[in-house]
Design an enzyme around this catalytic site. Structure first.
Site, PDB file in Angstrom:
ATOM      1  N   ARG A  69       0.850  -1.189   0.000  1.00  0.00           N
ATOM      2  CA  ARG A  69       0.000   0.000   0.000  1.00  0.00           C
ATOM      3  C   ARG A  69       0.888   1.242   0.000  1.00  0.00           C
ATOM      4  O   ARG A  69       1.979   1.231   0.558  1.00  0.00           O
ATOM      5  CB  ARG A  69      -0.899   0.024   1.244  1.00  0.00           C
ATOM      6  N   TYR A 197      -1.376  -3.449  -7.166  1.00  0.00           N
ATOM      7  CA  TYR A 197      -1.124  -4.239  -5.961  1.00  0.00           C
ATOM      8  C   TYR A 197      -2.269  -4.208  -4.943  1.00  0.00           C
ATOM      9  O   TYR A 197      -2.746  -3.133  -4.565  1.00  0.00           O
ATOM     10  CB  TYR A 197       0.158  -3.755  -5.235  1.00  0.00           C
ATOM     11  N   GLY A 198      -2.639  -5.354  -4.449  1.00  0.00           N
ATOM     12  CA  GLY A 198      -3.524  -5.590  -3.291  1.00  0.00           C
ATOM     13  C   GLY A 198      -4.374  -4.445  -2.794  1.00  0.00           C
ATOM     14  O   GLY A 198      -5.310  -4.004  -3.457  1.00  0.00           O
ATOM     15  N   LYS A 206      -9.549  -2.382   1.864  1.00  0.00           N
ATOM     16  CA  LYS A 206      -9.243  -1.242   2.726  1.00  0.00           C
ATOM     17  C   LYS A 206     -10.026   0.010   2.300  1.00  0.00           C
ATOM     18  O   LYS A 206     -10.497   0.781   3.128  1.00  0.00           O
ATOM     19  CB  LYS A 206      -7.740  -0.963   2.717  1.00  0.00           C
ATOM     20  N   HIS A 226     -10.376  -2.329  11.671  1.00  0.00           N
ATOM     21  CA  HIS A 226      -9.295  -3.181  11.149  1.00  0.00           C
ATOM     22  C   HIS A 226      -9.056  -4.305  12.157  1.00  0.00           C
ATOM     23  O   HIS A 226      -8.047  -4.315  12.862  1.00  0.00           O
ATOM     24  CB  HIS A 226      -8.047  -2.318  10.960  1.00  0.00           C
ATOM     25  N   SER A 248      -1.182  -3.571  10.266  1.00  0.00           N
ATOM     26  CA  SER A 248      -0.838  -4.471   9.164  1.00  0.00           C
ATOM     27  C   SER A 248       0.411  -5.287   9.489  1.00  0.00           C
ATOM     28  O   SER A 248       1.394  -4.733  10.001  1.00  0.00           O
ATOM     29  CB  SER A 248      -0.600  -3.659   7.896  1.00  0.00           C
ATOM     30  N   CYS A 250       0.895  -7.492  11.777  1.00  0.00           N
ATOM     31  CA  CYS A 250       1.179  -7.611  13.212  1.00  0.00           C
ATOM     32  C   CYS A 250       0.443  -8.788  13.843  1.00  0.00           C
ATOM     33  O   CYS A 250       0.306  -8.858  15.064  1.00  0.00           O
ATOM     34  CB  CYS A 250       0.838  -6.324  13.937  1.00  0.00           C
ATOM     35  N   ASN A 254      -2.774 -14.707  11.868  1.00  0.00           N
ATOM     36  CA  ASN A 254      -2.252 -15.771  12.724  1.00  0.00           C
ATOM     37  C   ASN A 254      -3.122 -15.994  13.957  1.00  0.00           C
ATOM     38  O   ASN A 254      -3.423 -17.131  14.306  1.00  0.00           O
ATOM     39  CB  ASN A 254      -0.812 -15.464  13.143  1.00  0.00           C
ATOM     40  N   ASP A 277      -9.222  -9.713   9.084  1.00  0.00           N
ATOM     41  CA  ASP A 277      -8.693  -8.377   8.778  1.00  0.00           C
ATOM     42  C   ASP A 277      -9.678  -7.245   9.057  1.00  0.00           C
ATOM     43  O   ASP A 277      -9.278  -6.184   9.487  1.00  0.00           O
ATOM     44  CB  ASP A 277      -8.256  -8.329   7.301  1.00  0.00           C
ATOM     45  N   ASN A 374       6.374  -8.618   1.761  1.00  0.00           N
ATOM     46  CA  ASN A 374       4.923  -8.392   1.772  1.00  0.00           C
ATOM     47  C   ASN A 374       4.226  -9.239   0.705  1.00  0.00           C
ATOM     48  O   ASN A 374       3.171  -8.888   0.204  1.00  0.00           O
ATOM     49  CB  ASN A 374       4.616  -6.901   1.563  1.00  0.00           C
ATOM     50  N   SER A 375       4.836 -10.383   0.340  1.00  0.00           N
ATOM     51  CA  SER A 375       4.156 -11.266  -0.616  1.00  0.00           C
ATOM     52  C   SER A 375       2.925 -11.868   0.066  1.00  0.00           C
ATOM     53  O   SER A 375       2.890 -12.016   1.290  1.00  0.00           O
ATOM     54  CB  SER A 375       5.102 -12.353  -1.100  1.00  0.00           C
ATOM     55  N   ARG A 376       1.934 -12.211  -0.730  1.00  0.00           N
ATOM     56  CA  ARG A 376       0.622 -12.549  -0.147  1.00  0.00           C
ATOM     57  C   ARG A 376      -0.027 -13.745  -0.836  1.00  0.00           C
ATOM     58  O   ARG A 376       0.287 -14.072  -1.984  1.00  0.00           O
ATOM     59  CB  ARG A 376      -0.316 -11.346  -0.310  1.00  0.00           C
ATOM     60  N   ARG A 407       3.233  -3.989  17.609  1.00  0.00           N
ATOM     61  CA  ARG A 407       4.616  -4.449  17.789  1.00  0.00           C
ATOM     62  C   ARG A 407       5.336  -3.425  18.628  1.00  0.00           C
ATOM     63  O   ARG A 407       5.639  -2.330  18.161  1.00  0.00           O
ATOM     64  CB  ARG A 407       5.327  -4.508  16.425  1.00  0.00           C
ATOM     65  N   ASN A 503      -0.548 -17.807  22.217  1.00  0.00           N
ATOM     66  CA  ASN A 503      -1.318 -16.596  22.550  1.00  0.00           C
ATOM     67  C   ASN A 503      -2.674 -16.936  23.160  1.00  0.00           C
ATOM     68  O   ASN A 503      -3.299 -16.096  23.804  1.00  0.00           O
ATOM     69  CB  ASN A 503      -1.499 -15.720  21.308  1.00  0.00           C
TER      70      ASN A 503
END
Ligand code: GTP
Ligand code: SPV
Ligand code: MN
Length: 600
Positions: A69, A197-198, A206, A226, A248, A250, A254, A277, A374-376, A407, A503
């Protein structure tokens, strides 16, 4: 496909401007998807992957200068500049439209313009918002078919109204200097040029589901956030739902798909994904807060995803998935990325399309990655082995807790709880996090990122804070609000907390706090767990280490207070008084650290 005058006028207007050779309406059918995939493969826009090992999967590279982005080229074009606020770039709308039109005029000559009617949220549900995206990219069409609900039914639902978001995209020449991602909240319009891109071009994500939706949500009394949404089923069969806002890259995907540690699995704990997301939140029955995930797929970070960190994500990407900017294994047409627990391919091309071998280094001796950081992957949500059965529930799921996090190498403890909703809004508003590869620019710089919405709030952020405070007044059964940090580091810069599946141990404490079955201790920042109340059974982690993770350091937090005050100063009169008050109280409590023990 429709007789709606507003839709037809919209399509015609941009057809006249972009001058494509043809216009193709996307109907969501398997047949059309197959044809577009074949067409993309024929032109080299995409590469079909090994159909036995990765059925239905394809590979795509974006331009080397177009891999994330672009926040400095993203604009909120409200009529008045003050309505975009101090955290957004702004341009005068008419001037902006004209500039974009001039750059993109004739950009689709010799190409096809695709018209994609899509829904964010289940079609026909009270949460749903409809959009129509125009694009000259087959890659965008194939992504939208996964990430959103694409169907002619969307046009039926729009009926004869103009109640849809106009989404305009053209790759033009992919010129970085003329790349713009512009939002016109008052016109319900998004206009994106010169990117492929994305987040810059999948305009349902977004752009619509956060920037435009946050603006609509404030007007209509709901929230676009978000946030991931997950359900935790406890051994007694009861499921509690939690939303979590992390910036993003972070850890949302997961956390949303986490696999409980063995000790929890044995007791019968299960975790279900509702979203990874974006969450749309509304007041529901009995004054509770309900959440839906408006998306239909995952656009997830590939590097670091492996069979230990996130086996559910890995399983989700085994079919009908698009891989963007990862490393291509030329020997068997499969994919690879850093952190995948499989040997790196020896006959491969990196994300730039250059020959690549493991262990390659650049002129400075730095390793050359095979996959862009940042590959997706773009994967259908229905592929997810732990998808919640409530995912499609048009009413959403009731939320017990809202979790903020980022983070932070030092300041933020592993977990703390806000005293009440107002304090929780304060806790969200003071969030900060180290920047990641998800956005162009420097990585690892701490910046304030309130509610993980800094790049995604479609209006003045002071008003956004006020909207959060107002929602608290409406919701009778308020979720409790928490802050977490999986990323504290030791003196060698290593993460202290094991993270990922572990977690759940923290989420377990959060749930017990919501149920009122566990105590907490007061601290200057909020309620902290007693170290013995975080279950460390079966984990090689000492209570002493845990105590370190829960420590609130006076000097560090005095710095925090200073940073927050500077950040707040940007908002001037539009910062809610309540937050100024909260900051004063925090400062008082932080200053007193050490004093009470001295007096004892
Ligand atoms: P966006 O899709 O950009 O919004 O990212 P996200 O918030 O969904 O982040 P994601 O879950 O994809 O994780 C991003 C990176 O953080 C990956 O490389 C993960 O391996 C890493 N990560 C996720 N959770 C943890 C954790 O608990 N501890 C540590 N140390 N790393 C984590
Ligand atoms: C993010 O950056 O928060 C993402 C990826 O989820 S993108 O869709 O590019 O915004
Ligand atoms: Mn995201």
């Amino acid at each position: 496909m429709t007789n709606n005058r507003y839709v037809l006028d919209f399509v015609k207007k941009y057809q006249d401007l972009f001058q494509p050779d043809k216009v193709v309406w996307i109907d969501g059918s398997k047949k059309q998807k197959r044809e577009l995939t074949n067409e993309g493969a024929a032109t080299g826009e995409i590469i079909k992957l090994n159909n036995r090992l990765l059925p239905g999967c394809i590979y795509h590279r974006t331009a080397v200068n177009d891999v994330a982005r672009v926040e400095d080229r993203t604009f909120i074009c409200s009529r008045k500049q003050e309505d975009a606020g101090p955290t957004n770039n702004w341009m005068e709308p008419q001037q902006c439209y004209k500039m974009l039109d001039d750059i993109a005029r004739g950009s689709m000559k010799g190409k096809t313009m695709y018209v994609i009617p899509f829904s964010m949220g289940k079609i026909g549900s009270p949460f749903a918002k409809y959009g129509i995206e125009l694009t000259d990219s087959i890659y965008v069409v194939l992504n939208m078919l996964i990430m959103t609900r694409v169907s002619p039914k969307v046009l039926d639902k729009i009926g004869d109204t103009d109640n849809f978001t106009k989404c305009v995209h053209s790759k033009v020449t992919l010129d970085l200097e003329n790349r713009y991602i512009c939002h016109f909240p008052e016109d319900n319009t998004i206009y994106s040029i010169n990117s492929g891109y994305g987040g810059n071009v999948l305009l349902g994500k977004k752009c619509l589901a956060l920037r435009i939706a946050s603006y609509l949500g404030r007007q209509e009394g709901w929230m676009a956030e978000h946030m991931l949404i997950l359900g935790i089923e406890k051994p007694d069969g009861d499921t509690k739902y939690i939303c979590a806002a992390f910036p993003s890259a972070c850890g949302k995907t997961n956390l949303a798909m986490l696999i409980p540690p063995a000790v929890y699995r044995e007791k019968g704990y299960k975790v279900y994904t509702v979203g990874d997301d974006i969450a749309w939140l509304r007041k529901g029955k009995y004054g509770q807060l309900y959440a839906v995930n408006p998306e239909f797929g995952f656009f997830g970070v590939a590097p670091g995803t492996n069979s230990k960190t996130n086996p559910n994500a890995l399983a989700t990407t085994k079919r009908d998935t698009i891989f963007t900017n990862v490393c291509l294994n030329k020997a068997n047409k499969t994919v690879w990325w850093e952190g995948l627990d499989q040997p790196a391919p020896t006959k491969a091309e990196d994300w730039k399309g250059e020959k690549w071998k493991p262990g390659m280094v650049d002129a400075n001796g730095k390793p050359i990655p095979g996959a862009n950081p940042n590959s997706r992957f773009t994967a259908p949500i229905k592929n997810c082995p732990c998808l919640s059965k409530e995912f499609d529930n048009p009413k959403g799921v009731p939320i017990s807790a809202i979790v903020f996090g980022g983070r932070r190498a030092k300041a933020a403890p592993l977990v703390y709880e806000a005293r009440d909703w107002k304090h929780g809004v304060f806790v969200g508003s003071i969030m900060a996090s180290e920047t990641t590869a998800a956005a162009a620019g420097k990585v690892g710089v701490v910046r304030r990122d309130p509610m993980a919405m800094l790049p995604f709030c479609g209006y003045h952020m002071g008003d956004y804070f006020q909207h959060w405070l107002d929602m608290g007044k409406k919701i009778k059964q308020k979720p409790k609000i928490f802050n977490v940090n999986w990323f504290r580091t030791d003196e060698n810069g290593k993460f202290i907390w094991p993270g990922f599946g572990e977690n759940l141990r923290v989420l377990d404490w959060i749930i017990r706090r919501c149920e009122g079955t566990v105590d907490a201790v007061e601290s200057p920042v909020g309620y902290l767990p007693k170290p013995e109340d975080i279950n460390l059974e079966g984990l090689d982690f000492s209570i002493e280490q845990l105590k370190d993770l829960l420590e609130i350091d006076r000097e560090t937090w005095l710095e925090e207070v200073k940073g927050i005050a500077e950040f707040y100063a940007k908002f001037g009169e539009r910062l809610p008084k309540e937050l100024t008050k909260q900051l004063k109280e925090l400062k008082k409590r932080v200053r007193a650290i050490g004093k009470e023990t001295q007096n004892k």
